[in-house]
Design a protein around this motif. Structure first.
Motif, mmCIF file in Angstrom:
data_model
loop_
_atom_site.group_PDB
_atom_site.id
_atom_site.type_symbol
_atom_site.label_atom_id
_atom_site.label_comp_id
_atom_site.label_asym_id
_atom_site.label_seq_id
_atom_site.Cartn_x
_atom_site.Cartn_y
_atom_site.Cartn_z
ATOM 1 N N TYR A 177 76.340 86.173 65.924
ATOM 2 C CA TYR A 177 77.925 86.227 65.651
ATOM 3 C C TYR A 177 78.814 85.378 66.387
ATOM 4 C CZ TYR A 177 79.568 87.223 70.318
ATOM 5 O OH TYR A 177 79.805 86.855 71.694
ATOM 6 N N LYS A 178 78.182 84.198 67.274
ATOM 7 C CA LYS A 178 78.809 83.509 67.565
ATOM 8 C C LYS A 178 79.347 82.293 66.425
ATOM 9 C CE LYS A 178 78.288 84.098 72.214
ATOM 10 N NZ LYS A 178 77.528 85.049 72.414
ATOM 11 N N GLY A 216 79.185 90.593 77.602
ATOM 12 C CA GLY A 216 78.676 89.548 78.436
ATOM 13 C C GLY A 216 79.825 88.857 78.943
ATOM 14 N N GLY A 217 80.326 88.027 78.325
ATOM 15 C CA GLY A 217 81.657 87.429 78.986
ATOM 16 C C GLY A 217 83.029 88.090 78.621
ATOM 17 N N GLY A 218 82.884 88.829 77.314
ATOM 18 C CA GLY A 218 83.633 89.780 77.093
ATOM 19 C C GLY A 218 84.626 89.304 75.912
ATOM 20 N N ASN A 227 73.257 81.396 72.681
ATOM 21 C CA ASN A 227 73.665 81.245 71.323
ATOM 22 C C ASN A 227 74.888 80.596 71.179
ATOM 23 O OD1 ASN A 227 71.616 82.876 70.231
ATOM 24 N ND2 ASN A 227 72.574 84.905 70.866
ATOM 25 N N THR A 286 74.162 91.976 67.601
ATOM 26 C CA THR A 286 74.829 90.519 67.871
ATOM 27 C C THR A 286 73.882 89.511 67.482
ATOM 28 O OG1 THR A 286 74.293 90.702 70.120
ATOM 29 C CG2 THR A 286 76.713 91.104 69.389
ATOM 30 N N ASN A 299 83.811 88.650 72.919
ATOM 31 C CA ASN A 299 83.824 89.666 71.709
ATOM 32 C C ASN A 299 84.651 90.810 71.643
ATOM 33 O OD1 ASN A 299 82.925 88.802 69.065
ATOM 34 N ND2 ASN A 299 80.883 90.314 69.145
HETATM 35 C C1 LIG Z 1 77.036 85.942 73.284
HETATM 36 C C2 LIG Z 1 76.507 87.042 72.858
HETATM 37 C C3 LIG Z 1 76.693 88.633 73.496
HETATM 38 C C4 LIG Z 1 78.155 88.603 74.599
HETATM 39 O O1 LIG Z 1 79.157 88.572 74.022
HETATM 40 P P1 LIG Z 1 80.482 88.417 74.913
HETATM 41 O O2 LIG Z 1 81.590 87.872 74.137
HETATM 42 O O3 LIG Z 1 80.226 87.222 75.759
HETATM 43 O O4 LIG Z 1 80.854 89.487 75.713
HETATM 44 C C5 LIG Z 1 75.966 89.397 73.352
HETATM 45 N N1 LIG Z 1 75.002 89.419 72.668
HETATM 46 C C6 LIG Z 1 74.767 88.360 72.004
HETATM 47 C C7 LIG Z 1 73.384 88.185 70.998
HETATM 48 C C8 LIG Z 1 75.393 87.087 72.169
HETATM 49 O O5 LIG Z 1 75.005 85.755 71.531
#
Ligand SMILES: *Cc1c(COP(=O)(O)O)cnc(C)c1O
Length: 328
Positions: A60-61, A186-188, A87, A291, A190
């Motif tokens: 999704y990045k 993760g970092g939050g 990612n 994701t 999203n």
């Molecule tokens: C970046 C990522 C996450 C975490 O998303 P955050 O925005 O950092 O909370 C989770 N899963 C995948 C596959 C990612 O690339």
């Protein structure tokens, strides 16, 4: 069949772009929203999966990166930089190449192999930092403060803006909002983006954000982040935060692959791991965001999925082996 629509074009009116913004696109967004009949039955919810692995670099990045790199180009950036568990670096490398900008990628020790290979193949300058993700991010921030490199981590507000569009797509495709959105934490960045999108829509749908119980050591490398950069904003957002063990992540990950045919990377199964362990959402309509793609982290799959059985090229032997497999 039409021409692929860039995410920035599809949602132009809700993104910080103008006619002066050069659109850097690889055909991101507009990803499948899949009903999950078997998992719905097993989990007792009306379950839908937002398959973000079908973005151009497999996560999704790309939704945020198309906006961040387009804006960087508009503002005359000479290069982009990010720190990444993987990612973000693959995505930054791809969009920077598309924009004709150099990309510098700082990766933490232990980043998943598939992601690093992507960034290297896409021509980024990949630097492995001796230290954790958190240290790599702090260093990227300091370098970007000097002015030559635009930081394209999710601290860049354009990333969060672009990532809102997953929610817009889901609500459009369902013809209304679900009761709950579930995604990994993760970092939050999203989570922050989802909450912002819902607030722009005036929606009261719940957001469940799922982190690894052992943040610094989880096998789910995309959420192996000790200090979430958006921790405060997640706390203030009203999102519900839950923690799951690696064991539960692996079980959910295998179940998703076997029951619904979707092979994701382990972090992407965190949301399902939470759903498997709760009755809280029973009977409601839930969208879980998957994701990133399973091929991002071949090491994890290699470790947790059964290896091939070696057989002779003989129909009887193969039928016997296949039968044994079916009865397992
Ligand atoms: C970046 C990522 C996450 C975490 O998303 P955050 O925005 O950092 O909370 C989770 N899963 C995948 C596959 C990612 O690339």
């Amino acid at each position: 069949m039409g021409v692929t629509v860039a995410l920035i074009e599809r949602f132009r009116d809700r993104l910080p772009v103008s006619d002066a913004t050069p659109v850097v696109s690889l055909g991101e967004g507009s990803t499948p929203l899949l009903r999950a009949p078997r998992l719905s039955e097993r989990l007792g919810v009306d379950l839908w999966l937002k398959w973000e692995a079908s973005n151009p670099t497999g996560s999704y990045k790309d939704r945020g990166m198309t906006v961040a790199v387009s804006k960087a180009l508009e503002e005359g950036a000479r290069a982009v930089i990010c720190a990444s568990t993987g990612n973000t670096s693959a995505s930054a490398a791809a969009y920077a190449a598309r924009a004709g900008l150099p990309a510098v990628v700082l990766v933490a020790e232990g980043a998943a192999r598939g992601k690093l290979i992507q960034a290297r193949a896409l021509g980024a300058r990949v630097l492995a930092v001796r230290g954790s993700f958190d240290q790599a991010l702090e260093t990227a921030r300091r370098l970007s403060d000097r002015g030559d490199h635009v930081l394209v981590n999710s601290l860049n507000p354009n990333r969060v803006e672009g990532q809102k569009t997953a929610v817009f797509e889901i609500v459009e495709e369902l013809g209304g909002e679900p009761d709950a959105f579930v995604l990994p934490y993760g970092g939050g960045g999203n989570t922050t983006a989802y909450v912002k999108a819902l607030s722009e829509l005036g929606s009261g749908a719940a957001v469940h954000s799922v982190e690894a119980a052992d943040r610094p050591r989880t096998l789910a490398s995309a959420i192996r982040i000790e200090q979430p950069a958006h921790g405060r904003s997640v706390e203030a957002s009203g999102a519900h935060v839950h923690a799951v063990s690696d064991e539960d992540i692996v079980a959910a990950w295998l179940e998703l692959a076997r029951l619904e045919g979707l092979f994701c990377e382990p972090s992407s199964a965190a949301g399902l791991a939470f759903l498997r362990g709760t009755d809280e959402l029973r009977g409601t309509r839930v969208v879980v965001t998957i994701t990133g793609h399973g091929l991002k982290d071949p090491g994890a799959a290699d470790f947790h999925a059964p290896p091939p059985l070696v057989v002779d090229p003989d129909p009887d032997a193969i039928a016997r082996a296949a039968e044994r497999d079916l009865s397992e």
